[in-house]
Design an enzyme around this catalytic site. Structure first.
Site, PDB file in Angstrom:
ATOM      1  CE1 TYR A  70       4.001  83.103   3.916  1.00 47.57           C
ATOM      2  CE2 TYR A  70       4.261  82.382   6.290  1.00 47.57           C
ATOM      3  CZ  TYR A  70       3.967  82.415   4.787  1.00 47.57           C
ATOM      4  OH  TYR A  70       5.656  81.463   4.346  1.00 47.57           O
ATOM      5  CE  LYS A  75       3.638  79.866   2.471  1.00 48.71           C
ATOM      6  NZ  LYS A  75       3.248  79.222   1.748  1.00 48.71           N
TER       7      LYS A  75
END
Ligand code: NAI
Length: 249
Positions: free
Chosen positions: A156, A160
């Site tokens: 993640y 991001k």
């Protein structure tokens, strides 16, 4: 006064959570809204109906934005319906958490495909319409995890952080074409995503936040509306956190 009158706005992953609130806030500011969903058809249709009842022009489009063909279908549908595209909000995202030692390659890939490759696909197709339109606002939803990292979220965090580098490059490519590109990094926001946390995780999270509370989807959507508007015409390539002070240096 409405700040987005006559602006055509595409919001990915808009059926619930932050994306849903972004769609509502853009509509309140006078925008027409293309509501993208992947699987949550009923929720997306309900949002479309809600906007229609408020007199807002909207379009609901199913597309799995992690697939290039679907991302193209979404942008094409928006341009076909409204003849132009002004604002793209890349909000769709997933988590597949796990410590690195046990993280499965498919969980790595799913998160990169959904959170990062999707942004490449939609931005690539939307930018063509924005160049024709001689106006564009690209707003990408990253996370404070992309700035700070987080144990158990290597996939993640990478997706991001990738959004941030991608957006700065796009901002530079289009800086002279009246197209801006900016990143919003939410901290802990009260949605389905954070409702998965247990009490101990919530307490640990709140301890890191100077304001000692989670934010709301509206806290994020208000910044989206500003960045989408003419007020933000000289703001590009920026990464702005909405996190109660959590990531401040
Ligand atoms: P959520 O899980 O409530 O909503 C995410 C939306 O994206 C859902 O409607 C889902 O169906 C959609 N989506 C997922 N995969 C998709 C795909 N392949 N194609 C189209 N749509 C897809 O999550 P939430 O909290 O509303 O998050 C929205 C964005 O904000 C995400 O990018 C998330 O990473 C980011 N974010 C959220 C934070 C939070 O605390 N809730 C904090 C920081 C960032």
């Amino acid at each position: 006064m409405q700040f987005l009158a006559n602006k055509v706005c595409v919001v990915t992953g808009a059926a619930r959570g932050i994306g849903r609130q972004i769609a509502l806030t853009l509509a309140e500011q006078g925008g027409s809204v293309v509501i993208n969903y992947n699987a949550s058809r009923d929720a997306a249709d309900a949002l479309g109906d809600e906007l229609q009842q408020k007199g807002v022009q909207s379009l609901v489009v199913q597309a799995n934005v992690s697939q290039m063909g679907d991302a193209k279908k979404l942008i094409d549908a928006a341009v076909e319906k409204f003849s132009k595209l002004d604002v793209l909000v890349n909000n769709a995202g997933i988590t597949r958490d796990g410590l690195l030692a046990i993280m499965k390659p498919e969980d790595w890939q799913a998160v990169i495909d959904t959170n990062l490759s999707s942004v490449f696909y939609t931005t690539k197709f939307a930018s063509k319409a924005m160049l024709r339109n001689k106006f564009g606002r690209i707003i990408n939803i990253s996370s404070v995890v992309g700035l700070m990292g987080n144990a158990g979220q290597a996939n993640y965090a990478a997706s991001k952080a990738g959004i941030i580098g991608f957006t700065k490059s796009v901002a530079r490519e289009f800086a002279q074409r009246n197209i801006t590109a900016n990143v919003i990094c939410p901290g802990f926001i009260d949605t389905d995503m954070t409702r998965q946390l247990n009490e101990a995780q919530v307490n640990a999270a709140q301890a890191q936040i100077p304001m000692k509370r989670f934010g709301s989807p509206l806290d994020v959507s208000n910044l989206v509306a500003y960045l989408a508007s003419d007020l933000a015409g000289y703001v590009t390539g920026q990464t702005i956190a909405v996190d109660g002070g959590m990531s401040m240096a």
